[in-house]
Design a protein around this motif. Sequence first.
Motif: not given
Length: 352
Positions: A167-180, A233-234, A238-244
């Motif tokens: 799965v390509f998750r929302p967290a994967d789109l949010l992740a910056k290539p250089g970190g953060g 959003r929530d 909560a720092g749990q973006a990877g669950k979505a």
Amino acid sequence: MSVRRFIAAATPLLAAAALALAVPAQQADATGPSDLPFSGATTVGLHNTYDPAAFPFLAQALDTGTGLIELDAWTDTVTTEWKVSHSNPLGNANNCVSATSPAQLYSGGANKNLETCLDDIRVWLGAHPGSGPLVVKLELKGGFAANRGMGPTELDSLIAAHLGSAVFRPADLLAKPGGGAYATLDDAARAGNWPSRSALAGRVLLDVIPGTVEEQNPFDTLHTDVEYSRHLRDLVAAGQAGKAQVFPVVHGAAAGDPRSAYAETSIRPWFVVFDGDAAAYLGGIDTGWYDSRHYLLVMTDAQNVAPAISATDPTADQAAARAAQLAAAHASIVSSDWRHLPSVQSQVLPRG
């Protein structure tokens, strides 16, 4: 055949229009379809792919090389099962089988729950690691039932259990290539943070739209798009973006920024996928707005754009010309029921 030669063969008018367009900056360095960013390409998708009348087995739909399949799901709160069917909320009517190996994808009893459909997709992708990326469009016919144990959290868990790292998750789109990470999906999309198609080979992006029953239910005041975007959003907060596991979708073509219809402004930046009628988008809506911001735009019922062509059995030239026309109109995915045209379903065109 190159994309330009293909368009020219399909229709001189479309070729002239397409060649007159400047290549978007995000595509400037691309040398082939696999090098295009995911948001910089146009693919062709299949509507109601789970329908046994369309394909005896779901794997046969995937064999066409399609860029999108659609699964209609119902929340059966009595059994807490996600049923896959067009019109039966309490039973399955689909072409998913209980495959555990590629050889089993084309045999066995069908009419299984959503998790089995996801298993079939996972097994098929495992046998075709260079395929895709594949968009799986989920229509929740009656919406979520979170108060009865069938909400966004449970859907995420089911998807993660059956598709895993594919799965390509929302967290994967949010992740910056250089970190953060970017603060919102809107920020990430507008920054052009989508990977290339080659980087997403063998992977799946799932999006979810409100269902036709839900949208017509006057007693349902919390639709799928709002409910999942709040959930996403929530989780991020909560720092749990990877669950979505899913991207929420703005459903229905509208002029301007259709997210402005959401009174709850905090959910607006979590929509970067849009889905609506192709003819409506071509009826005066600025679709370049989506492309310039690197949002995904699914144009449905492609056959109904004037002049209308068959929804199921146009000629290959007709379908290819329509796909080229909507690619030039900034579609990310051109969707219809062109079930018998793998040469068209497998196309990847530059967007815009």
